[in-house]
Write an enzyme that holds these catalytic residues in place. Structure first.
Site, PDB file in Angstrom:
ATOM      1  N   HIS A 144       0.812  -1.217   0.000  1.00 31.14           N
ATOM      2  CA  HIS A 144       0.000   0.000   0.000  1.00 31.14           C
ATOM      3  C   HIS A 144       0.846   1.269   0.000  1.00 31.14           C
ATOM      4  O   HIS A 144       0.337   2.344  -0.316  1.00 31.14           O
ATOM      5  CB  HIS A 144      -0.981  -0.011   1.185  1.00 31.14           C
ATOM      6  N   ASP A 174       0.194  -7.701   1.500  1.00 30.14           N
ATOM      7  CA  ASP A 174       0.566  -6.279   1.577  1.00 30.14           C
ATOM      8  C   ASP A 174       2.080  -6.095   1.616  1.00 30.14           C
ATOM      9  O   ASP A 174       2.593  -5.221   2.304  1.00 30.14           O
ATOM     10  CB  ASP A 174      -0.083  -5.592   2.779  1.00 30.14           C
ATOM     11  N   GLY A 251       3.255   6.901   8.172  1.00 26.45           N
ATOM     12  CA  GLY A 251       4.633   7.019   7.709  1.00 26.45           C
ATOM     13  C   GLY A 251       5.492   5.857   8.144  1.00 26.45           C
ATOM     14  O   GLY A 251       6.554   5.602   7.575  1.00 26.45           O
ATOM     15  N   ASN A 252       5.061   5.122   9.165  1.00 27.67           N
ATOM     16  CA  ASN A 252       5.784   3.923   9.608  1.00 27.67           C
ATOM     17  C   ASN A 252       5.535   2.722   8.710  1.00 27.67           C
ATOM     18  O   ASN A 252       6.267   1.729   8.784  1.00 27.67           O
ATOM     19  CB  ASN A 252       5.381   3.533  11.034  1.00 27.67           C
ATOM     20  N   SER A 253       4.493   2.757   7.888  1.00 29.93           N
ATOM     21  CA  SER A 253       4.170   1.611   7.030  1.00 29.93           C
ATOM     22  C   SER A 253       5.374   1.183   6.210  1.00 29.93           C
ATOM     23  O   SER A 253       6.018   1.998   5.560  1.00 29.93           O
ATOM     24  CB  SER A 253       3.032   1.974   6.075  1.00 29.93           C
ATOM     25  N   LEU A 308      -4.094 -25.417   0.306  1.00 32.74           N
ATOM     26  CA  LEU A 308      -4.565 -26.542   1.113  1.00 32.74           C
ATOM     27  C   LEU A 308      -5.977 -26.946   0.696  1.00 32.74           C
ATOM     28  O   LEU A 308      -6.305 -28.131   0.678  1.00 32.74           O
ATOM     29  CB  LEU A 308      -4.535 -26.164   2.588  1.00 32.74           C
ATOM     30  N   GLY A 309      -6.827 -25.956   0.401  1.00 36.12           N
ATOM     31  CA  GLY A 309      -8.143 -26.251  -0.144  1.00 36.12           C
ATOM     32  C   GLY A 309      -9.178 -26.685   0.862  1.00 36.12           C
ATOM     33  O   GLY A 309      -9.960 -27.594   0.592  1.00 36.12           O
ATOM     34  N   VAL A 310      -9.197 -26.044   2.042  1.00 39.77           N
ATOM     35  CA  VAL A 310     -10.210 -26.380   3.044  1.00 39.77           C
ATOM     36  C   VAL A 310     -10.853 -25.110   3.580  1.00 39.77           C
ATOM     37  O   VAL A 310     -10.208 -24.072   3.698  1.00 39.77           O
ATOM     38  CB  VAL A 310      -9.610 -27.176   4.232  1.00 39.77           C
ATOM     39  N   ILE A 312     -12.336 -23.588   6.959  1.00 46.33           N
ATOM     40  CA  ILE A 312     -12.079 -23.921   8.355  1.00 46.33           C
ATOM     41  C   ILE A 312     -12.702 -22.888   9.282  1.00 46.33           C
ATOM     42  O   ILE A 312     -13.013 -21.757   8.883  1.00 46.33           O
ATOM     43  CB  ILE A 312     -10.569 -24.004   8.656  1.00 46.33           C
TER      44      ILE A 312
END
Length: 503
Positions: A144, A174, A251-253, A308-310, A312
């Site tokens: 971002h 991100d 600004g820390n991002s 993995l396809g689950v 949960i």
């Protein structure tokens, strides 16, 4: 964070699909590089920490406080200030055609003269941070921070400034990788976020409010946090944040979260706030995820992520009672995707996943983090509890398409960052278009990075080949190398537009 100025509420998802996309939307070029882009520190045997004064004993023994100076000096040298000039809101215009595509027009500009200039508009700027992870100028930051940027300016701790290029991005986590043309830079090694303990001292280093090289201290408040902030820009968000009380502000991002040895254990990403400023909690992408993303981008141009396809949900007291479960922690398998690696390996609905490769799984974010470190065709050992009996199942992960590799055309669409839809008969009549496909959505990718194409553009030809359906467009794109030329119109405007994108 500068990109998260609006209020973000923390809410845990009651149900999640535990699979992630096998691709990222990369805007990169191939480069010579070592097999491993980054350095990795598996353990922290010499970590500096508070300790008892060994010279004194008794009930009133003094505690020597932790010393933050070593980690601060090490980290500030490797944390950079990033200023991005954003693309202004403007009407559609065209970019200069890459050299590899000029043959489509006999080496000429197809617009009949000089390339048209971009539309007028005020250019906004954003500010963030980044971390040098390789001495040759490779920098990790948040997606971002650089999303939608026309130009990126990077200022080092010693005040030198450089223009940066985007190597690749992964909206699902991100995380982004950028590069400046510099050598012998101070770089941080990745430390193991899996070994980070709640209560451990950490430092956040970044550039809040344009105040460069700022260091704040705090402790790890929690791990495996999901705060539902990545869904806006990604299809399969992965959130397993490290939560700290180190002060983090706009600004820390993209800045560094380090342990007291100065090892990079996370990328500061978000805050929980009612005002947009720090209110006690900050969140960082753990190094276990960030390291995998930047290594994949550097090697492949996209993230090779396992599936993995689950479906949960987390085990809680109510589920224990409802289903008469024999364990109190873990995640319950609720459903399977059409092409599920877990189902193929013998896992069943109702199984409780308790470990992945020996790592305890107590929440959905923890499972997502564990799987996110793997690529398709990796084998993982999954511990499940089924009706009170513990089983270990070997699961060979798949890509997000269900097969081990996506088709070349699908990869091309992902690399371009566009989604296509067939035109309806009504649209063809209303817009007076005989054949074409509509660009229904533009995601992060080469089209967004290198052109001014807008949602709603109707592609009528790809590399001079007419296309009348998504199937035809995909067939033309299959196996494309070098680049593509997309020709078409915007509804209500019959003037032909051209967009050339190098692959």
């Amino acid at each position: 964070m500068s990109v998260k100025p609006h209020i973000k509420k923390i809410a845990a998802a009651a149900f999640a699909v535990a699979f992630v996309s096998g691709t990222s939307f990369a805007t990169y070029e191939h480069f010579r590089k070592p097999d491993t882009l980054t350095a990795w520190v598996d353990t922290n045997p010499n970590i500096v920490k508070a300790r008892f004064d060994e010279k004194n004993t008794g009930p009133n023994v003094a505690m020597i406080p932790a010393d933050f100076t070593y980690a601060s000096q090490k980290a500030t040298k490797a944390v950079v200030h990033i200023k991005s000039t954003l693309k202004p809101e403007r009407t559609v215009s065209q970019q200069e055609i890459p050299d590899e595509l000029k043959d489509f027009f006999g080496g000429r500009n197809p617009f009949g003269g000089d390339t048209p200039q971009r539309g007028r508009g005020q250019k906004a700027q954003a500010s963030g941070s980044g971390v040098i992870i390789n001495p040759d100028g490779y920098i990790v930051t948040n997606n971002h921070v650089i999303q939608g940027a026309e130009t990126l300016d990077v200022t080092l701790a010693d005040k030198r400034t450089y223009k940066a290029k985007v190597i690749g991005t992964d909206p699902n986590t991100d995380i982004a990788l950028i590069k400046i043309e510099a050598k012998d830079l101070p770089a941080l090694s990745f430390g193991s976020s899996e070994g980070v303990k709640v209560g451990q001292w950490v430092l956040a280093v970044g550039n809040p409010f344009n105040l460069t090289s700022t260091v704040t201290a705090g402790i790890v408040s929690a791990k495996g946090r999901s705060i539902n902030i990545l869904g806006e820009n990604s299809k399969a968000p992965i959130e397993s944040f490290i939560q700290t009380d180190a002060a983090v502000n706009p600004g820390n991002s993209g800045g560094a979260l380090v342990d007291l040895n100065g090892n990079l254990i996370g990328i500061n990403t978000a805050i929980a706030s009612q005002t947009g400023s720090f209110a006690g909690y900050s969140f960082a992408v753990p190094s276990s995820i960030a390291h995998k993303v930047v290594e994949d981008i550097s090697k492949f141009g996209s993230v090779k992520r396992g599936y993995l396809g689950v479906g949960i949900s987390e085990v809680d007291g109510e589920k224990v009672k409802t289903y008469d479960l024999k364990v109190n922690e873990g995640v319950r398998v609720e459903s399977f995707a059409d092409q599920s690696a877990a189902r193929d390996a013998g896992i069943k609905v109702g199984d409780i996943i308790t470990k992945i490769d020996g790592q305890m799984i107590e929440s959905v974010p923890q499972l997502q983090e564990a799987i996110a470190q793997h690529k398709p065709d990796d084998a993982v050992m999954v511990n499940v509890n089924r009706d009170g009996a513990d089983k270990v199942v070997k699961v060979v992960l798949k890509s997000n398409t269900g097969s081990l590799e996506a088709s070349a055309a699908v990869k091309t669409l992902d690399n371009l960052g566009i989604e296509l839809q067939n035109l309806t008969g009504q649209q063809k009549r209303a817009w007076e278009i005989e054949k074409g496909v509509i660009v229904s959505q533009i995601n992060p990718g080469k089209v967004r990075q290198n052109t001014d194409m807008q949602d709603g553009f109707v592609i009528t030809k790809i590399d001079k080949t007419p296309v009348g359906s998504v199937e035809e467009a995909v067939k033309v794109l299959e196996g494309k190398r070098g680049g593509v030329m997309m020709e078409g119109v915007y509804p209500g405007n019959q003037e032909t537009q051209y967009y050339a994108v190098g692959l």
